[in-house]
Structure formats: structure tokens, C-alpha cells
Design a protein around this motif. Structure first.
Motif, mmCIF file in Angstrom:
data_model
loop_
_atom_site.group_PDB
_atom_site.id
_atom_site.type_symbol
_atom_site.label_atom_id
_atom_site.label_comp_id
_atom_site.label_asym_id
_atom_site.label_seq_id
_atom_site.Cartn_x
_atom_site.Cartn_y
_atom_site.Cartn_z
ATOM 1 N N LEU A 21 0.852 -1.141 -0.210
ATOM 2 C CA LEU A 21 0.033 0.094 0.011
ATOM 3 C C LEU A 21 0.583 1.144 0.023
ATOM 4 O O LEU A 21 0.416 2.311 -0.708
ATOM 5 N N VAL A 22 1.921 1.155 0.661
ATOM 6 C CA VAL A 22 2.813 2.361 0.643
ATOM 7 C C VAL A 22 3.268 2.466 -0.970
ATOM 8 O O VAL A 22 3.184 3.768 -1.227
ATOM 9 N N VAL A 23 3.565 1.458 -1.501
ATOM 10 C CA VAL A 23 4.206 1.670 -2.909
ATOM 11 C C VAL A 23 3.216 2.339 -3.911
ATOM 12 O O VAL A 23 3.329 3.149 -4.818
ATOM 13 N N PHE A 24 1.826 1.467 -3.629
ATOM 14 C CA PHE A 24 0.754 2.078 -4.253
ATOM 15 C C PHE A 24 0.609 3.579 -4.080
ATOM 16 O O PHE A 24 0.325 4.284 -5.030
ATOM 17 N N ASN A 25 0.566 3.991 -2.825
ATOM 18 C CA ASN A 25 0.586 5.429 -2.617
ATOM 19 C C ASN A 25 1.536 6.209 -3.484
ATOM 20 O O ASN A 25 1.174 7.120 -3.897
#
Length: 78
Positions: A21-25
Motif C-alpha cells: 500500500l505504501v508503494v501504491f500510494n
């Protein structure tokens, strides 16, 4: 013994979800705002642009709740 294994598996799964999710953000914020001045290609479709912050904020809140639940579960096991 089974609790310890389940605890480790949930911890690894939660860590993988948080990293994903951090990479997605990061990718979505970079795509939305870019990393430079607005050149012609970025400003041609500004009428179709939408702010990604509300959706990404909801994802961040869900991650914080998942981490809080994991910490609470960890404290109950101790």
C-alpha cells in the motif's frame, strides 16, 4: 506453539500489505502530481484530473486500523 506461528504469519502478511500500500500510494501520488513543473503533456487533460488524496487517505486509515488491531492482538497474547 500454534499461536506463535499464527502470530508470525499474520505479522508477515500485514507487513507485506503495508509495503504494497505504501508503494501504491507513492506511485499514485507521483502520477497525479509528478516530479517537475507542469509541461504541456501534463496540462492538456486537466479537466479530467481528479485529486487522489481522498482515496489514498482511506487506504492509509485502513492500514492504521489493521496495524492497531495487530498490536492489540499481540498485547493480548503476551
Amino acid at each position: 506453539m500454534a499461536r506463535n506461528t499464527a502470530f508470525k504469519l499474520v505479522g508477515v502478511a500485514l507487513s507485506a500489505i503495508v509495503v504494497a500500500l505504501v508503494v501504491f500510494n507513492v506511485f499514485n501520488l507521483n502520477e497525479a502530481y509528478g516530479n517537475g513543473p507542469p509541461y504541456y503533456s501534463r496540462t492538456t487533460n486537466m479537466d479530467k484530473w481528479s485529486n487522489p488524496i481522498p482515496v489514498l487517505g482511506v487506504l492509509d486509515v485502513l492500514v492504521v486500523l489493521a496495524i492497531a488491531g495487530y498490536v492489540r492482538w499481540w498485547r493480548r497474547l503476551r
